[in-house]
Design a protein around this motif. Structure first.
Motif, PDB file in Angstrom:
ATOM      1  N   ASN A  90       0.846  -1.205   0.000  1.00 58.93           N
ATOM      2  CA  ASN A  90       0.000   0.000   0.000  1.00 58.93           C
ATOM      3  C   ASN A  90       0.874   1.246   0.000  1.00 58.93           C
ATOM      4  O   ASN A  90       0.487   2.295   0.520  1.00 58.93           O
ATOM      5  CB  ASN A  90      -0.944   0.006   1.204  1.00 58.93           C
ATOM      6  N   PHE A 101      -1.530   0.527  -6.499  1.00 60.77           N
ATOM      7  CA  PHE A 101      -2.519   0.449  -7.573  1.00 60.77           C
ATOM      8  C   PHE A 101      -1.850   0.749  -8.920  1.00 60.77           C
ATOM      9  O   PHE A 101      -2.087   0.061  -9.929  1.00 60.77           O
ATOM     10  CB  PHE A 101      -3.649   1.447  -7.273  1.00 60.77           C
ATOM     11  N   ASP A 158      -0.992   6.465  -4.944  1.00 60.61           N
ATOM     12  CA  ASP A 158      -1.278   5.053  -4.711  1.00 60.61           C
ATOM     13  C   ASP A 158      -0.345   4.226  -5.607  1.00 60.61           C
ATOM     14  O   ASP A 158      -0.731   3.766  -6.681  1.00 60.61           O
ATOM     15  CB  ASP A 158      -2.747   4.764  -5.028  1.00 60.61           C
ATOM     16  N   TYR A 213      -8.942  -4.516  -6.066  1.00 58.31           N
ATOM     17  CA  TYR A 213      -9.495  -3.176  -6.252  1.00 58.31           C
ATOM     18  C   TYR A 213      -9.476  -2.792  -7.738  1.00 58.31           C
ATOM     19  O   TYR A 213     -10.440  -2.222  -8.258  1.00 58.31           O
ATOM     20  CB  TYR A 213      -8.680  -2.167  -5.437  1.00 58.31           C
ATOM     21  N   ARG A 263     -13.144   2.483 -13.357  1.00 54.25           N
ATOM     22  CA  ARG A 263     -12.174   3.261 -14.138  1.00 54.25           C
ATOM     23  C   ARG A 263     -11.260   2.348 -14.942  1.00 54.25           C
ATOM     24  O   ARG A 263     -10.860   2.669 -16.049  1.00 54.25           O
ATOM     25  CB  ARG A 263     -11.315   4.134 -13.210  1.00 54.25           C
ATOM     26  N   THR A 297     -12.275  -4.327  -9.675  1.00 55.27           N
ATOM     27  CA  THR A 297     -13.642  -3.924  -9.311  1.00 55.27           C
ATOM     28  C   THR A 297     -13.869  -2.431  -9.560  1.00 55.27           C
ATOM     29  O   THR A 297     -14.987  -1.946  -9.422  1.00 55.27           O
ATOM     30  CB  THR A 297     -13.931  -4.218  -7.822  1.00 55.27           C
ATOM     31  N   ASP A 298     -12.809  -1.727  -9.909  1.00 54.23           N
ATOM     32  CA  ASP A 298     -12.913  -0.288 -10.140  1.00 54.23           C
ATOM     33  C   ASP A 298     -13.340  -0.045 -11.596  1.00 54.23           C
ATOM     34  O   ASP A 298     -12.673  -0.484 -12.533  1.00 54.23           O
ATOM     35  CB  ASP A 298     -11.545   0.367  -9.878  1.00 54.23           C
ATOM     36  N   GLY A 308      -2.565  10.529  -7.383  1.00 52.44           N
ATOM     37  CA  GLY A 308      -3.378   9.691  -6.502  1.00 52.44           C
ATOM     38  C   GLY A 308      -2.599   9.129  -5.330  1.00 52.44           C
ATOM     39  O   GLY A 308      -3.175   8.617  -4.382  1.00 52.44           O
TER      40      GLY A 308
END
Lengths: 311, 438
Positions: free
Chosen positions: A59, A281, A278, A77, A83, A80-81, A276
């Protein structure tokens, strides 16, 4: 005494030279030549790939000294996103759309400019010229053409008594305009590849077809095109890989916007990492991009190779 | 074959060793070459060689503000011949560059923190509480640059006091008063739109840059959740905020668009276009701050720029200003030249330097006892002197990374890609995720 020592030295030198010659002639020395390249690949390719895989399980925010391993959470994630799906579709449009248009237009230019025309050298230069412009600059050129206020296209619209349009303000239209800009820039590469391919086709085949009374259409689809397959393979595979990696033009034309509407995998990755914060990701998305490019690159290569014919 | 296998094994072992070594995930970036850390000057007559220390200094400020900071840095060099300053202002890339430097734990000796002294840069900054100027911190900026333990993170030379900027001549031309509530703001927009036949945009937004959309959310989040009484401050701090309340902000943004109060190219115009539109009288308001006045004055030196408080949203509430850090210097905690770096920061804390920096930004000073002439903005600061100033919403109540979420969802709402309710869902989801990963 000196004579004995000198002859011993000579013998030793001869032995050393022999050993060196034997070493350089052996496969070991040849294999050692790979080492510098392999080390460079390790440092600049394999190590970053390994780091990318590792970061995708964390993370990490991209700059802190602290992070923790979160297993497959970033991948869960990612899938399921919503975008992600939008960005994948955009990337495929950039990759496959650019490839299709670049190759059709590149081939058309190549066929046209392979004929004995006046000024064909100048036309070839003009078509190839955008290739040498930096993509980010090319993107800004197109931005200034498409921009709403003061853009060249809207100035023409106003001169014609039409209302100006915010060309890049609509997501799906922005995606196609970016594809167009990329096609415009790189169709010169396809043209050059096809010109080389066309010039390698023996004239005897076409002359024999002429003798048999074959039409131009028949000659193109049954002689030229099959013999151009190696050039098509090279051009298509290169275009697919470059198109799927598209970055600079998007950044300068829309910066991925409006919202996430024109992001590609590569621009989204950069956005997630820097804006972001992140990195996990972003790395997961980078790994997905690696898989997509590999899949499309390898499958198109295998498919097109099967279509090639030997001269 | 055995040799090839051995060779490949060697490469794999080397790559594995390289992968295993770092304790932190360092990105594959080679930091820019640092200047020579120390150099020895030529020995002078009958004296010991003087060791000259070079400190690296980096700021996010650009243009005239960056030039001023460099001028003061050069003055510092003259007064401190044993310290050289390697000054740089990389502009738009500053934030990205600093993130890379933080990841590599290779920060400049002195750097600016652009609003993130505590949350983002806090763990990289030396405590400056023992410096003589630390007792002079202005009470309005103190919460942004100090913590409950008393640590002073940075020297704030000035502080923001900001709200939307406007073209005072346009407001006068259409007979519009500065609106102090959202209802008044919408009424003002309708007047401007009607009287100008849609020629003048009520609000100009440079949405292509995305951050102006975030600035809208940041301004009005305080008006929505912090400034009214009662408010949601506690829920935001403990993470229990009911995000459905936030939909009103996206809805208001969409209303601006659907009513024709935004510039037609709100999604593709850039910040510089907003400055030009305000300067040329093509727009009345911009959700920016006083900084856009300076940019607009480049286009039109006669531009009559004004700054207003953020209109209130809740009934009975008063308008507010947004505040926080603007021009700061912090010292890297692992700096090899920390003493020289602190001397540099102390030099900037001298009243004449604080005054020069604050006046260049036309904002109040960060230290007490320094009178600042904010030029053409003084009248507005005087007029609204009784209004409250709140630190930027996202710097206190949102986790790192949320700014981009606000920008992108706002853009998507304007583009018609999502509804205000969907934007709220996305914002709430990202808030929970980012809060969790902090």
């Amino acid at each position: 005494m000196d004579i004995v020592q000198s002859s011993e030295n000579k013998m030793r030198e001869t032995k050393t030279a022999g050993r060196l010659k034997k070493f350089f002639d052996s496969p070991v020395s040849l294999n050692l030549m790979y080492v510098p390249a392999l080390l460079l690949f390790t440092v600049f390719i394999y190590y970053p790939i390994a780091q990318g895989i590792k970061i995708s399980f964390t993370n990490w925010n991209g700059y802190s000294a602290h992070y923790s391993f979160v297993g497959l959470e970033k991948y869960r994630y990612m899938f399921t996103d919503m975008r992600t799906y939008k960005v994948i579709v955009n990337t495929l449009i950039y990759g496959l759309g650019s490839t299709l248009f670049q190759n059709i237009l590149g081939l058309a230019y190549a066929v046209l400019l392979n004929a004995k025309l006046k000024g064909r050298g100048i036309v070839r230069t003009i078509v190839y010229f955008p290739v040498i412009v930096a993509p980010i600059i090319m993107g800004y050129v197109w931005y200034f053409i498409f921009q709403y206020d003061g853009g060249a296209l809207n100035d023409i619209m106003l001169a014609l008594g039409k209302k100006p349009i915010d060309w890049l303000g609509n997501g799906p239209r922005a995606v196609w305009l970016i594809t167009f800009a990329n096609t415009f820039q790189y169709m010169g590469v396809a043209m050059v590849v096809y010109l080389a391919g066309l010039q390698a086709i023996p004239r005897e085949y076409l002359e024999a077809a002429d003798v048999d009374g074959a039409s131009g259409f028949y000659k193109f689809f049954h002689i030229t095109l099959p013999l151009l397959m190696p050039a098509i393979t090279v051009s298509v595979v290169l275009n697919i890989i470059e198109g799927l990696k598209l970055f600079d033009v998007i950044i300068s034309m829309t910066n991925g916007g409006p919202g996430y509407a024109s992001h590609s995998l590569s621009t989204m990755m950069s956005d997630l990492f820097f804006a972001g914060q992140d990195a996990g990701f972003a790395a997961a998305l980078g790994n997905l991009m690696f898989v997509i490019i590999s899949l499309f690159g390898i499958s198109s290569l295998k498919f097109l190779r099967r279509k090639e014919v030997d001269l | 074959m055995k040799r090839i296998t051995a060779l490949l094994s060697l490469v794999i072992i080397l790559s594995l060793a390289a992968c295993a070594s770092p304790a932190t995930p360092a990105p594959e970036v080679i930091p820019p070459a640092e200047p020579e850390a120390t150099e020895v000057s030529a020995p002078t007559e009958a004296s010991e060689p003087v060791e000259v220390v070079t400190i690296s200094v980096m700021t996010n400020r650009v243009g005239t503000q960056a030039e001023l900071l460099e001028q003061i840095a050069r003055k510092f060099e003259q007064e401190n011949p044993d310290i050289k300053v390697d000054f740089s202002a990389p502009g738009a890339d500053y934030e990205k560059l600093m993130k890379i430097k933080m990841a590599a734990n290779d920060m400049p000796d002195v750097f600016s923190t652009h609003g993130w002294a505590k949350i983002r840069y806090g763990e990289f900054l030396l405590d400056l509480k023992d410096q003589p100027w630390a007792a002079e911190l202005d009470s309005a900026i103190q919460p942004a640059v100090t913590d409950e333990t008393g640590k002073v993170y940075v020297l704030p030379m000035d502080q923001e006091k900001t709200g939307p900027a406007f073209n005072a001549d346009v407001l006068q031309e259409y007979g519009v008063e500065v609106p102090l509530t959202w209802a008044d703001f919408m009424a003002a927009c309708e007047t401007i739109k009607t009287k100008s036949n849609g020629e003048v945009a009520c609000v100009h937004m440079g949405g292509a840059d995305s951050w102006p959309v975030g600035q809208y959310y940041d301004f009005f989040s305080t008006a929505l959740a912090i400034s009214p009484t009662p408010n949601d401050e506690a829920a935001l701090l403990d993470g229990t905020y009911d995000w459905t309340k936030y939909t009103v902000l996206s809805q208001n943004l969409l209303d601006l668009k659907t009513n024709g109060y935004l510039n037609a190219d709100a999604l593709t115009a850039k910040y510089t276009d907003s400055a030009a539109a305000l300067a040329e009288g093509k727009a009345a308001f911009g959700f920016y701050g006083p900084f856009i006045c300076e940019e607009a004055l480049k286009t039109n030196p006669n531009f009559n720029c004004g700054v207003m408080p953020i209109p209130s949203l809740a009934e009975g509430d008063k308008p507010t200003f947004a505040g926080g850090e603007l021009t700061t210097w912090g010292v890297w905690k692992d700096s090899k030249h920390a003493d020289a770096a602190i001397t540099f920061v102390d030099f900037f804390a001298q009243p004449e330097n604080v005054k020069a920096v604050a006046e260049s930004n036309k904002v109040p000073a960060g230290l007490t006892g320094v009178d600042v002439d904010a030029g053409y903005l003084t009248q507005y600061y005087t007029q609204y002197s009784d209004l409250r100033t709140f630190t930027y919403f996202d710097r206190i109540y949102l986790p790192n990374g949320m700014w981009d979420v606000l920008c992108k969802n706002g853009q998507d709402v304007l583009a018609g890609g999502i509804t205000p309710e969907q934007a709220t869902d996305n914002i709430a989801k990202e808030y929970a995720r980012l809060l969790d990963s902090q």
